[in-house]
Design a protein around this motif. Structure first.
Motif, short mmCIF file in Angstrom:
data_model
loop_
_atom_site.label_atom_id
_atom_site.label_comp_id
_atom_site.label_asym_id
_atom_site.label_seq_id
_atom_site.Cartn_x
_atom_site.Cartn_y
_atom_site.Cartn_z
N TYR A 204 0.84 -1.20 0.00
CA TYR A 204 0.00 0.00 0.00
C TYR A 204 0.87 1.24 0.00
O TYR A 204 2.00 1.23 0.50
CB TYR A 204 -0.94 -0.01 1.21
N ARG A 205 0.34 2.31 -0.57
CA ARG A 205 1.09 3.56 -0.67
C ARG A 205 1.56 4.02 0.70
O ARG A 205 0.79 4.02 1.65
CB ARG A 205 0.21 4.64 -1.31
N GLY A 206 2.85 4.37 0.79
CA GLY A 206 3.39 4.87 2.06
C GLY A 206 3.76 3.78 3.04
O GLY A 206 4.17 4.06 4.16
N GLU A 207 3.60 2.49 2.64
CA GLU A 207 3.96 1.40 3.55
C GLU A 207 5.06 0.56 2.93
O GLU A 207 5.09 0.35 1.71
CB GLU A 207 2.74 0.50 3.80
N PRO A 208 5.99 0.05 3.75
CA PRO A 208 7.06 -0.79 3.19
C PRO A 208 6.59 -2.23 2.98
O PRO A 208 5.63 -2.67 3.60
CB PRO A 208 8.12 -0.76 4.30
N LEU A 209 7.28 -2.93 2.09
CA LEU A 209 7.16 -4.39 2.02
C LEU A 209 8.32 -4.93 2.83
O LEU A 209 9.48 -4.63 2.54
CB LEU A 209 7.27 -4.87 0.57
N VAL A 210 8.04 -5.68 3.89
CA VAL A 210 9.10 -6.22 4.74
C VAL A 210 9.13 -7.73 4.57
O VAL A 210 8.17 -8.43 4.89
CB VAL A 210 8.86 -5.86 6.23
N ILE A 211 10.25 -8.21 4.02
CA ILE A 211 10.45 -9.66 3.93
C ILE A 211 11.77 -9.99 4.61
O ILE A 211 12.67 -9.15 4.68
CB ILE A 211 10.44 -10.16 2.47
N ALA A 212 11.85 -11.18 5.15
CA ALA A 212 13.11 -11.64 5.77
C ALA A 212 13.49 -12.94 5.08
O ALA A 212 12.63 -13.78 4.80
CB ALA A 212 12.92 -11.86 7.27
N ALA A 213 14.79 -13.09 4.78
CA ALA A 213 15.23 -14.29 4.06
C ALA A 213 16.59 -14.74 4.58
O ALA A 213 17.39 -13.93 5.03
CB ALA A 213 15.31 -14.00 2.57
N ARG A 214 16.81 -16.04 4.53
CA ARG A 214 18.13 -16.58 4.88
C ARG A 214 18.82 -17.04 3.59
O ARG A 214 18.27 -17.84 2.84
CB ARG A 214 17.98 -17.76 5.85
N LEU A 215 20.03 -16.49 3.36
CA LEU A 215 20.78 -16.78 2.14
C LEU A 215 22.16 -17.30 2.51
O LEU A 215 22.68 -17.00 3.59
CB LEU A 215 21.00 -15.50 1.31
N LYS A 216 22.76 -18.04 1.58
CA LYS A 216 24.13 -18.51 1.79
C LYS A 216 25.12 -17.36 1.60
O LYS A 216 26.06 -17.18 2.35
CB LYS A 216 24.45 -19.64 0.82
N HIS A 217 24.89 -16.54 0.55
CA HIS A 217 25.79 -15.42 0.25
C HIS A 217 24.96 -14.19 -0.09
O HIS A 217 23.90 -14.32 -0.70
CB HIS A 217 26.70 -15.73 -0.95
N VAL A 218 25.47 -13.02 0.30
CA VAL A 218 24.75 -11.78 -0.03
C VAL A 218 25.20 -11.33 -1.42
O VAL A 218 25.93 -10.35 -1.58
CB VAL A 218 24.99 -10.68 1.03
N THR A 219 24.76 -12.06 -2.42
CA THR A 219 25.10 -11.74 -3.81
C THR A 219 23.88 -11.95 -4.70
O THR A 219 22.89 -12.54 -4.27
CB THR A 219 26.22 -12.68 -4.34
N GLY A 220 23.98 -11.45 -5.92
CA GLY A 220 22.87 -11.61 -6.87
C GLY A 220 21.81 -10.56 -6.66
O GLY A 220 22.08 -9.47 -6.14
N TRP A 252 13.55 -13.26 11.21
CA TRP A 252 13.32 -14.34 10.24
C TRP A 252 12.74 -15.58 10.94
O TRP A 252 11.76 -16.16 10.48
CB TRP A 252 14.65 -14.68 9.54
N ALA A 253 13.34 -15.95 12.08
CA ALA A 253 12.90 -17.16 12.80
C ALA A 253 11.47 -17.00 13.32
O ALA A 253 10.66 -17.92 13.23
CB ALA A 253 13.86 -17.45 13.96
N ARG A 254 11.15 -15.82 13.87
CA ARG A 254 9.78 -15.59 14.36
C ARG A 254 8.77 -15.73 13.22
O ARG A 254 7.70 -16.29 13.38
CB ARG A 254 9.67 -14.19 14.97
N ALA A 282 12.85 -22.23 17.45
CA ALA A 282 12.90 -21.54 18.75
C ALA A 282 14.22 -21.83 19.47
O ALA A 282 14.85 -20.93 20.03
CB ALA A 282 11.72 -21.96 19.60
N LEU A 283 14.65 -23.10 19.45
CA LEU A 283 15.89 -23.46 20.12
C LEU A 283 17.11 -22.88 19.41
O LEU A 283 18.02 -22.33 20.03
CB LEU A 283 16.02 -25.00 20.19
N GLU A 284 17.10 -22.99 18.09
CA GLU A 284 18.24 -22.52 17.30
C GLU A 284 18.47 -21.02 17.42
O GLU A 284 19.59 -20.55 17.41
CB GLU A 284 17.96 -22.88 15.82
N HIS A 285 17.35 -20.26 17.58
CA HIS A 285 17.45 -18.79 17.61
C HIS A 285 17.16 -18.22 18.99
O HIS A 285 16.94 -17.01 19.14
CB HIS A 285 16.52 -18.20 16.55
N HIS A 286 17.14 -19.08 20.02
CA HIS A 286 16.95 -18.64 21.42
C HIS A 286 15.70 -17.78 21.59
O HIS A 286 15.75 -16.70 22.17
CB HIS A 286 18.20 -17.87 21.92
N LEU A 287 14.59 -18.26 21.04
CA LEU A 287 13.33 -17.51 21.17
C LEU A 287 12.52 -18.07 22.34
O LEU A 287 12.44 -19.28 22.50
CB LEU A 287 12.51 -17.63 19.87
#
Length: 287
Positions: A204-220, A252-254, A282-287
């Motif tokens: 929506y106008r004025g709102e961000p799109l927030v996505i979280a992702a886990r990648l091997k490398h910060v490329t591409g 990302w984990a949440r 939850a265990l891996e990310h101490h949540l």
């Protein structure tokens, strides 16, 4: 360009809504009707253990039709049981309409017992309609409404008192009137990326799109695409320009936990698999 829209208003007038809740729901719907624009189409559906559609099919937002709807809403009284599923089916039925933006505004306290059946209907019917849940009263079923809105690619708004009606409904309609990009998809150029949320909402106008992702490398690149009105839209973002920030892994984990709950809700995975996935995250990310 302003897209023409179809808006279906659904109001719960079952017995659990009697008193303050019904007054708030009717005030909210009155406000919503006042925000219809020429070119919009709309309908009003009310339900308890029965169901009525004000118009056989959606009608143009003329002064006469809006006035008829106002009088209809004013006459409603809270009574009877709560059977949400027929109302949901009726709201999602777009068999008589052409393509375009379809928004369902659903006003209820969410006092129902068959939550899973409701989620099943949403999963099978949610094609081009968006579901905006409006929780009425001091203790609405927020779990139901948040999940329903997430599956229906809309939002959840809570109206806890009559004083909040105008402000909350204004916020909702500012959003409804300004969809920027619909049918959003996000793709990474590299393989094996774990992206959340699983169901992407419209932008929506004025709102961000927030996505979280886990990648091997910060490329591409990250490519985001969708529709602006009826036209296709696409943007490619280079990932090597990304900056570091703390705490992204927890976000990302949440969200992955939320996705597991949605998958369970939609019967995509078994309760055991969902539980194992949630516990591991939850265990891996101490949540």
């Amino acid at each position: 360009t302003v897209q023409s829209r179809e808006i279906i208003f659904v109001i719960d007038n079952s017995g659990s809504m009697s008193g303050t809740s019904m007054r708030q729901a009717k005030a909210s719907l009155r406000y919503a009707l006042s925000r219809l624009n020429p070119g919009d189409r709309f309908n009003v559906i009310r339900f308890d253990n029965t169901l009525t559609k004000l118009f056989t099919d959606s009608v143009d937002a003329t002064e006469q039709n809006i006035d008829n709807a106002r009088q209809y809403v004013a006459s409603l009284e809270a009574q009877g049981g709560t059977e949400m599923l027929p109302a949901l089916h009726a709201a999602f039925d777009d068999s008589h309409q052409t393509d375009g933006l379809r928004q369902i505004v659903f006003l209820t306290d969410g006092e129902i017992s068959n939550e899973q059946q409701m989620f099943d209907v949403l999963a099978s019917r949610r094609d081009r309609s968006r579901l905006f849940m409006v929780g009425i009263g001091s203790a609405p079923n927020t779990y139901l409404m948040n999940k329903a809105a997430e599956i229906g690619r809309g939002t959840f708004t809570h109206i806890g008192s009559s004083e909040e009606v105008d402000e909350r409904m204004r916020e909702l309609f500012n959003k409804l009137e300004n969809p920027a990009v619909t049918n959003v998809k996000a793709n990474f150029s590299q393989e094996g990326v774990s992206l959340t949320p699983g169901i992407l909402p419209d932008i929506y106008r004025g709102e961000p799109l927030v996505i979280a992702a886990r990648l091997k490398h910060v490329t591409g690149t990250l490519t985001v695409e969708g529709n602006v009105g009826s036209r296709p839209w696409k943007i490619a973002l280079p990932l090597d320009a990304a900056s570091n920030a703390e705490g992204i892994s927890k976000i990302w984990a949440r969200r992955k936990i939320d996705d597991a709950e949605v998958d369970l809700t939609l019967n995509r995975i078994s309760p055991q698999a969902a539980e194992a996935r949630i516990l591991r995250l939850a265990l891996e990310h101490h949540l």
